[in-house]
Design an enzyme around this catalytic site. Structure first.
Site, short mmCIF file in Angstrom:
data_model
loop_
_atom_site.label_atom_id
_atom_site.label_comp_id
_atom_site.label_asym_id
_atom_site.label_seq_id
_atom_site.Cartn_x
_atom_site.Cartn_y
_atom_site.Cartn_z
N ARG A 167 26.67 44.70 34.87
CA ARG A 167 25.32 45.00 35.37
C ARG A 167 24.23 44.59 34.37
O ARG A 167 23.11 45.08 34.43
CB ARG A 167 25.22 46.49 35.70
CG ARG A 167 26.23 46.91 36.77
CD ARG A 167 26.00 48.31 37.27
NE ARG A 167 27.04 48.71 38.21
CZ ARG A 167 27.07 48.39 39.51
NH1 ARG A 167 26.11 47.63 40.00
NH2 ARG A 167 28.04 48.80 40.29
N HIS A 175 36.88 39.58 36.66
CA HIS A 175 35.91 39.59 37.75
C HIS A 175 34.53 39.34 37.19
O HIS A 175 34.12 39.95 36.20
CB HIS A 175 35.94 40.93 38.49
CG HIS A 175 35.31 40.87 39.85
ND1 HIS A 175 33.97 40.68 40.04
CD2 HIS A 175 35.86 40.97 41.10
CE1 HIS A 175 33.70 40.67 41.33
NE2 HIS A 175 34.84 40.84 42.00
N TYR A 197 28.31 41.33 38.87
CA TYR A 197 27.69 41.50 40.18
C TYR A 197 26.33 40.80 40.27
O TYR A 197 25.83 40.55 41.35
CB TYR A 197 27.49 42.99 40.48
CG TYR A 197 28.77 43.78 40.58
CD1 TYR A 197 29.90 43.25 41.20
CD2 TYR A 197 28.85 45.08 40.08
CE1 TYR A 197 31.07 43.98 41.31
CE2 TYR A 197 30.01 45.82 40.18
CZ TYR A 197 31.11 45.28 40.80
OH TYR A 197 32.27 46.02 40.91
N HIS A 222 31.89 36.27 43.05
CA HIS A 222 31.33 36.26 44.40
C HIS A 222 30.46 35.00 44.56
O HIS A 222 29.63 34.72 43.68
CB HIS A 222 30.49 37.50 44.64
CG HIS A 222 31.28 38.76 44.66
ND1 HIS A 222 30.69 40.01 44.79
CD2 HIS A 222 32.62 39.00 44.58
CE1 HIS A 222 31.62 40.94 44.79
NE2 HIS A 222 32.80 40.35 44.67
N GLU A 260 35.65 34.08 45.82
CA GLU A 260 36.18 35.20 46.59
C GLU A 260 35.57 35.22 47.99
O GLU A 260 34.36 35.02 48.16
CB GLU A 260 35.87 36.52 45.88
CG GLU A 260 36.41 37.74 46.60
CD GLU A 260 36.18 39.04 45.83
OE1 GLU A 260 36.37 40.12 46.42
OE2 GLU A 260 35.81 38.97 44.63
N ASP A 317 40.38 38.68 49.55
CA ASP A 317 40.31 40.14 49.52
C ASP A 317 40.66 40.65 50.91
O ASP A 317 40.00 40.29 51.90
CB ASP A 317 38.90 40.58 49.11
CG ASP A 317 38.78 42.09 48.96
OD1 ASP A 317 39.05 42.81 49.94
OD2 ASP A 317 38.38 42.54 47.86
N HIS A 327 37.78 42.52 52.66
CA HIS A 327 36.73 41.59 53.06
C HIS A 327 37.17 40.75 54.27
O HIS A 327 36.37 40.49 55.17
CB HIS A 327 36.38 40.65 51.90
CG HIS A 327 35.84 41.37 50.70
ND1 HIS A 327 35.53 40.73 49.51
CD2 HIS A 327 35.54 42.68 50.49
CE1 HIS A 327 35.08 41.60 48.64
NE2 HIS A 327 35.08 42.79 49.21
N HIS A 359 43.03 40.18 46.34
CA HIS A 359 42.59 41.54 46.08
C HIS A 359 43.18 42.42 47.19
O HIS A 359 42.96 42.15 48.37
CB HIS A 359 41.07 41.65 46.08
CG HIS A 359 40.44 41.09 44.84
ND1 HIS A 359 39.09 40.79 44.76
CD2 HIS A 359 40.96 40.79 43.63
CE1 HIS A 359 38.81 40.32 43.55
NE2 HIS A 359 39.94 40.31 42.85
N ASP A 389 31.69 46.19 53.22
CA ASP A 389 32.61 46.10 52.09
C ASP A 389 32.93 47.50 51.58
O ASP A 389 32.35 47.97 50.61
CB ASP A 389 31.97 45.25 50.99
CG ASP A 389 32.84 45.10 49.75
OD1 ASP A 389 32.34 44.61 48.74
OD2 ASP A 389 34.02 45.50 49.79
N HIS A 431 36.10 49.67 50.44
CA HIS A 431 37.52 49.68 50.10
C HIS A 431 38.12 51.06 50.32
O HIS A 431 37.49 52.08 50.05
CB HIS A 431 37.72 49.27 48.64
CG HIS A 431 37.30 47.86 48.35
ND1 HIS A 431 37.60 47.22 47.17
CD2 HIS A 431 36.61 46.94 49.09
CE1 HIS A 431 37.10 46.00 47.18
NE2 HIS A 431 36.49 45.81 48.34
N GLU A 478 41.97 47.10 44.10
CA GLU A 478 40.61 47.55 43.81
C GLU A 478 40.30 48.78 44.65
O GLU A 478 39.17 49.01 45.07
CB GLU A 478 39.60 46.45 44.12
CG GLU A 478 39.73 45.22 43.25
CD GLU A 478 38.78 44.13 43.68
OE1 GLU A 478 38.42 43.30 42.84
OE2 GLU A 478 38.40 44.08 44.88
#
Length: 468
Positions: free
Chosen positions: A155, A188, A191, A228, A263, A297, A300, A334, A347, A349, A379
C-alpha cells in the site's frame, strides 16, 4: 432462698454448656461443608484451565449449580456425604466432556508436516513481516510446498531497500528446505500498480514500483511475479492494453529473467482481465514471450462468469483458455472459493468448500495432470493459523479422489452446510445489487461510471474483502 439461687445458677451453667457444645458441633459441620465447597471450587478451576488449553468451550454448568447449592448451611453428615458423591459425579462428567472435546480437535496441528513427493504444489500467501526470509518459516509451519508473499508494503509507492542479509537468508532458506524459487514462489504485486494509467506522473510511479518488485525478485532468485493488469480508468481498452504491454517490454529490458505473471480478474467496472481476450491481447504485444505468463484465480474466474463447478464446465473453461491464450502461458493458480454467485463481478474470497464453488472444482484441479508442478496458492480468509494448514491437507487429500466417492461427497456436503448462511446472505446482496443496477436510461449512469473512473488503481473497487 440461697438453695433456690444455687439451683438456678447450676441450671444456667448447664444450659450455657449445652449451648456451647451445640455451637462447637455446628462449627465443625460448617467447616466440613466449607472444605467440600473448596474442593468443588478446585474441580471447577481445573476444568477452566483445561478448557483454556483445549481452546474449546466445555464448561460444565452442572458444576456451577452444585457449588451454588452447597453454599447453603448443611444440617447433617448425610447431606455432606451426598455432596461428596455429587463432587465425584461432577469430576467424572468433567473428564467425559474434556475427553469428548479432545476427540473433536482438528487432526491438523501447527506446525503441520509437509507432504513429501506430492506433485501438486499447494501453499498459501504468507506473511514476510520482519524480513522476506520469514515467509519460508511461515510456509513450513502450515505444511506448504509453495508460497506467495508481498516483497514490500503493498500500500505504499516506495519502501526501504531490501537488506542483503535478509536476501541471503531467503536464498539459503529456499535451498535448505527444498523450495525452488524459480517455480514455486509467487510474489504478489502492490495493489497500487496500474500499468494502464494514462496520467504520465501516476504511470511513472506505477512503473517504478513494478520495476522495483522485479529487481527484488531477481535478488532473491525468484522466477515469477504476479500482478493485477490494472484499470482502463475510462480510456479505450485497446489503448490501455497497449500501455501495459509497453511497460512489460520496458521492464523486461531492465531485468534478466523474472517472468511477469498477469492475473485474471473478476471483471468489475473498468478493471482489465475479466475476459481471457484481455490477457491474450497483452501477451500478443509482449516482445519476449518467455517473460510473460498467466495466473488463474478460481474466485475471479467464477465471479467473471467462468463456471468450473462440474467436469464438463471445467473442461470447457480450460479449453477456452487453451484456445484463446494458450496453456503454455499458465504458470500458477490462486485457489479460492467464492462468497459471491456466478458472474457477480465481485472479488470476494471464501474458504474452500464453503462458497458458491463448493468442493468439486478443487477436486478437478487437484486431479488435472496439466497443473502438476505449478504453485497453487491459497488466498482464503484466515482467522486462525491452522486454517491454511487444514486447507492444504484438504486439497492434497483430493488427489486421486473420485467425484462419486461417498467419503468425498460427505465432506463436500459438510463444508457446504457450514457455508450455507453466508451464501444465503451473499445471494440476497447480489440480488439487491442487480436490482439497483436496473435504472432508467440516462439516470444514474453517469454517477456509476464516475465512481469507477475515480479509482486510479487496479482494484475492483467493489468493497471486496480480498483483492489478491
Amino acid at each position: 432462698m440461697f438453695a433456690m439461687m444455687a439451683r438456678t445458677t447450676r441450671a444456667a451453667a448447664e444450659a450455657a454448656k449445652r449451648k456451647k457444645q451445640k455451637e462447637e458441633s455446628s462449627s465443625q459441620i460448617s467447616k466440613r461443608e466449607e472444605n467440600e465447597v473448596e474442593k468443588v471450587g478446585e474441580v471447577e478451576e481445573v476444568e477452566e484451565v483445561e478448557d483454556e488449553d483445549l481452546g474449546v468451550s466445555v464448561h460444565n454448568t452442572q458444576t456451577v449449580a452444585a457449588v451454588a447449592s452447597q453454599v447453603l448451611p448443611a444440617t447433617t453428615v448425610a447431606q455432606s456425604s451426598r455432596k461428596r458423591e455429587a463432587v465425584a459425579e461432577e469430576e467424572e462428567e468433567t473428564t467425559r466432556v474434556v475427553k469428548k472435546a479432545r476427540g473433536k480437535k482438528s487432526e491438523v496441528m501447527i506446525p503441520a508436516a509437509r507432504t513429501a513427493g506430492v506433485r501438486m504444489m499447494v501453499g498459501a500467501h504468507v506473511s514476510m513481516a520482519g524480513g522476506v526470509q520469514h515467509a519460508i518459516t511461515n510456509s513450513l509451519k502450515i505444511g506448504g510446498n509453495a508460497f506467495a508473499l508481498f516483497l514490500k508494503s503493498q500500500r505504499k509507492w516506495t519502501s526501504p531497500d531490501m537488506k542483503e542479509v535478509d536476501a541471503k537468508a531467503f536464498r539459503a532458506g529456499c535451498e535448505k528446505n527444498g523450495f525452488d524459487p524459480r517455480k514455486h514462489v509467487l510474489p504478489h504485486g502492490s495493489y497500487l500498480i496500474n500499468l494502464a494509467n494514462g496520467d504520465a506522473e501516476k504511470a511513472k510511479k506505477a512503473y517504478d514500483c513494478f520495476l522495483d518488485d522485479l529487481k527484488r525478485c531477481e535478488r532473491l532468485g525468484i522466477g515469477l511475479y504476479n500482478f493485477h493488469p490494472g484499470s482502463t480508468l475510462g480510456l479505450s481498452r485497446s489503448e490501455s492494453l497497449s500501455r501495459i504491454a509497453k511497460a512489460l517490454n520496458k521492464a523486461h529490458s531492465e531485468t534478466k529473467f523474472c517472468v511477469t505473471v498477469l492475473e485474471n480478474m473478476a471483471g468489475a467496472g473498468n478493471v482489465i482481465g475479466g475476459k481471457f481476450e484481455d490477457l491474450r491481447d497483452i501477451i500478443a504485444m509482449v516482445e519476449d514471450k518467455d517473460r510473460v505468463g498467466v495466473c488463474l484465480d478460481t474466485c475471479h474466474l467464477f465471479a467473471a462468469g467462468h463456471d468450473i463447478r462440474t467436469q464438463g464446465s471445467y473442461d470447457k473453461v480450460m479449453s477456452n483458455f487453451d484456445r484463446i491464450i494458450g496453456r503454455k502461458y499458465l504458470v500458477a493458480l490462486h485457489i479460492n472459493d467464492s462468497k459471491a454467485p456466478l458472474a457477480s463481478k465481485r472479488d470476494l474470497h471464501q474458504n474452500i468448500g464453503l462458497g458458491f464453488l463448493g468442493l468439486e472444482p478443487f477436486r478437478l484441479i487437484m486431479n488435472d495432470e496439466r497443473l502438476e508442478g505449478l504453485p497453487l496458492i491459497l488466498e482464503t480468509p484466515m482467522e486462525e493459523e491452522k486454517t491454511w494448514a487444514e486447507e492444504i491437507k484438504l486439497l492434497e487429500s483430493l488427489i486421486g479422489a473420485k467425484g462419486d466417492d461417498p467419503e468425498f461427497l460427505a465432506r463436500a456436503k459438510e463444508l457446504a452446510d457450514r457455508g450455507i448462511g453466508e451464501r444465503r446472505t451473499a445471494g440476497i446482496a447480489a440480488q439487491k445489487k442487480t436490482a439497483k443496477a436496473v435504472v432508467k436510461p440516462g439516470k444514474g449512469r453517469r454517477k456509476s461510471v464516475k465512481k469507477d473512473e475515480s479509482d486510479n488503481e487496479g482494484s475492483d473497487n467493489d468493497g471486496g474483502e480480498h483483492h489478491c
